[in-house]
Scaffold this motif. Structure first.
Motif, mmCIF file in Angstrom:
data_model
loop_
_atom_site.group_PDB
_atom_site.id
_atom_site.type_symbol
_atom_site.label_atom_id
_atom_site.label_comp_id
_atom_site.label_asym_id
_atom_site.label_seq_id
_atom_site.Cartn_x
_atom_site.Cartn_y
_atom_site.Cartn_z
ATOM 1 N N GLN A 156 2.657 6.355 -2.572
ATOM 2 C CA GLN A 156 3.730 7.187 -3.119
ATOM 3 C C GLN A 156 3.427 7.596 -4.557
ATOM 4 O OE1 GLN A 156 7.504 5.205 -2.681
ATOM 5 N NE2 GLN A 156 7.374 5.134 -0.423
ATOM 6 N N GLU A 157 2.901 6.661 -5.325
ATOM 7 C CA GLU A 157 2.566 6.977 -6.712
ATOM 8 C C GLU A 157 1.412 7.977 -6.789
ATOM 9 O OE1 GLU A 157 1.304 4.634 -10.852
ATOM 10 O OE2 GLU A 157 1.682 3.530 -8.980
ATOM 11 N N ILE A 158 0.423 7.815 -5.905
ATOM 12 C CA ILE A 158 -0.716 8.746 -5.909
ATOM 13 C C ILE A 158 -0.263 10.147 -5.515
ATOM 14 C CG2 ILE A 158 -2.897 9.292 -4.753
ATOM 15 C CD1 ILE A 158 -3.475 6.311 -4.626
ATOM 16 N N ASN A 159 0.583 10.262 -4.488
ATOM 17 C CA ASN A 159 1.050 11.585 -4.054
ATOM 18 C C ASN A 159 1.966 12.232 -5.093
ATOM 19 O OD1 ASN A 159 -0.348 11.435 -1.615
ATOM 20 N ND2 ASN A 159 1.355 10.394 -0.578
ATOM 21 N N ARG A 160 2.696 11.390 -5.841
ATOM 22 C CA ARG A 160 3.591 11.943 -6.862
ATOM 23 C C ARG A 160 2.804 12.464 -8.062
ATOM 24 N NH1 ARG A 160 6.292 7.855 -7.342
ATOM 25 N NH2 ARG A 160 5.407 6.955 -9.248
ATOM 26 N N LYS A 161 1.787 11.732 -8.473
ATOM 27 C CA LYS A 161 1.004 12.146 -9.636
ATOM 28 C C LYS A 161 -0.062 13.184 -9.291
ATOM 29 C CE LYS A 161 1.550 7.828 -12.234
ATOM 30 N NZ LYS A 161 0.836 6.697 -12.894
ATOM 31 N N PHE A 162 -0.564 13.129 -8.069
ATOM 32 C CA PHE A 162 -1.657 14.032 -7.674
ATOM 33 C C PHE A 162 -1.282 14.729 -6.369
ATOM 34 C CE2 PHE A 162 -3.332 10.109 -9.603
ATOM 35 C CZ PHE A 162 -3.831 10.612 -10.789
ATOM 36 N N PRO A 163 -0.444 15.742 -6.436
ATOM 37 C CA PRO A 163 -0.035 16.441 -5.207
ATOM 38 C C PRO A 163 -1.235 17.134 -4.546
ATOM 39 C CG PRO A 163 0.700 17.632 -7.158
ATOM 40 C CD PRO A 163 0.154 16.331 -7.649
ATOM 41 N N TYR A 213 0.828 -1.214 0.000
ATOM 42 C CA TYR A 213 0.000 0.000 0.000
ATOM 43 C C TYR A 213 0.861 1.262 0.000
ATOM 44 C CZ TYR A 213 0.962 1.045 4.917
ATOM 45 O OH TYR A 213 1.580 1.388 6.093
ATOM 46 N N ASN A 214 2.091 1.149 0.604
ATOM 47 C CA ASN A 214 2.939 2.337 0.679
ATOM 48 C C ASN A 214 3.411 2.771 -0.703
ATOM 49 O OD1 ASN A 214 4.374 4.420 1.768
ATOM 50 N ND2 ASN A 214 6.044 3.167 2.582
ATOM 51 N N LEU A 215 3.716 1.786 -1.564
ATOM 52 C CA LEU A 215 4.139 2.125 -2.925
ATOM 53 C C LEU A 215 2.989 2.774 -3.699
ATOM 54 C CD1 LEU A 215 6.164 -1.118 -3.795
ATOM 55 C CD2 LEU A 215 7.053 1.101 -3.046
ATOM 56 N N LEU A 216 1.779 2.285 -3.455
ATOM 57 C CA LEU A 216 0.619 2.860 -4.133
ATOM 58 C C LEU A 216 0.387 4.305 -3.700
ATOM 59 C CD1 LEU A 216 -1.860 2.485 -5.976
ATOM 60 C CD2 LEU A 216 -3.093 1.613 -3.976
#
Length: 344
Positions: free
Chosen positions: A208-215, A203-206
């Motif tokens: 990270q990807e969400i925060n990177r693409k959608f700040p 879940y942590n990798l998911l």
């Protein structure tokens, strides 16, 4: 005879029995001299005092007689009780005669009488009009203030009001204005509802990807799910699209006014085709999303009940008025959802 009886007899002897034979004066008040008025005043005061004294004696004798009658020795005191009763009756007769004399003499006509004027001041409601005139003081009237030079009458302070003069400020008013008002932007767009993502090992990798693409996205843990709140509606659609591509389990909360209407049609045959039901409802101008036949939880046996999901519209509420469908009498009820989350 006891000491108490001798004292009562001595008090009775002091009562003026001549009161019963007193003559009533019937002369008019204006024919009396000052001396006669003073004599009437003193007699009236004496009668009132005697009446009060006798009333107290009678009250005391009645209370004493009542206690004697309730005592065990009452049978041996019959003569004493009868003498007490006759004595009380005699005193009541004397009081009646005194009351008649008081009525014939009263009111006191002596002007400024120091005895009766004080009594009338305590009880103004029972005072006679003549007594009021004899004891009352002349009324002082305030004369209106007049101007010597004219006929103008100055009104009293109660009828006048003060008119304060408006204070005029000599300093000019300074207009204040916020120079940063134009920098603020107001947005009427409502905040998107959160997306609840099931927690997995990665879940942590998911996140990270969400925060990177959608700040600007906020994430919070709640009851085994990650509560993700997007910044705007565009991020909301993109995040849900990303979760579907990654086949991640999640569920969303749809606003109540946007949720579809779910009803259950009962009393139809078990073998009724769901497509037939959908087609018939669309002919009745209902926007049907899906039609599903309900089954038992354990045996998975089909039931004569069909779940209808309609798109919310002004015409969708009319589904509850439907009583005949496919030439059969049916029942329409709200769908009761089982407890738990709905996965997408």
């Amino acid at each position: 005879m006891s000491g108490g009886d001798s004292e009562e007899l001595s008090r009775d002897c002091a009562i003026p029995y001549e009161v019963e034979s007193m003559e009533t004066q019937t002369s008019p008040a204006h024919n009396f001299s000052i001396e006669e008025l003073k004599d009437r005043c003193s007699r009236l005061a004496q009668f009132n005092t005697t009446k009060v004294f006798l009333e107290r004696e009678i009250k005391f004798s009645k209370e004493e007689l009542k206690s004697i009658k309730l005592s065990p020795e009452a049978n041996y005191l019959n003569e004493f009780i009868s003498s007490k009763e006759s004595e009380i009756a005699r005193k009541e007769g004397v009081i009646a005669n005194i009351s008649g004399e008081i009525n014939s003499i009263s009111p006191c006509l002596l002007e400024r009488c120091p005895i009766h004027c004080n009594t009338q001041a305590k009880n103004k409601r029972g005072a006679d009009s003549q007594n009021k005139s004899a004891c009352s003081s002349p009324i002082k009237t305030k004369s209106a203030k007049t101007n010597e030079n004219s006929n103008f009458i100055t009104p009293s302070k109660r009828l006048t009001t003060k008119h304060p003069q408006a204070q005029q400020s000599s300093q000019p008013q300074i207009l204040l204005k916020n120079a940063f008002n134009g920098l603020t932007e107001s947005s009427d767009e409502p905040k998107p509802l959160p997306i609840n993502i099931r927690i997995t090992e990665n879940y942590n990798l998911l996140l990270q990807e969400i925060n990177r693409k959608f700040p600007g996205t906020e994430n919070k843990h709640s009851n085994g799910y990650i509560k993700t709140t997007p910044k705007n509606s565009d991020d909301y659609r993109d995040i849900t699209k990303l979760l579907k591509e990654k086949k991640q389990d999640f569920y969303i909360m749809v606003p109540r006014d946007e949720r579809p209407i779910k009803v259950v049609i009962k009393d139809l045959p078990i073998f009724t085709d769901t497509e037939t039901i959908k087609t018939e409802l669309e002919e009745l101008r209902f926007f049907v999303n899906r039609v599903t036949q309900l089954k038992q939880i354990r045996t998975k046996k089909p039931l004569p009940m069909f779940l209808i999901e309609l798109t919310r519209s002004p015409n969708a509420e009319k589904i509850y008025n439907l009583t005949n469908f496919l030439n059969l009498k049916i029942k329409i009820e709200n769908f009761k959802k089982r407890p738990g989350y709905t996965q997408c």
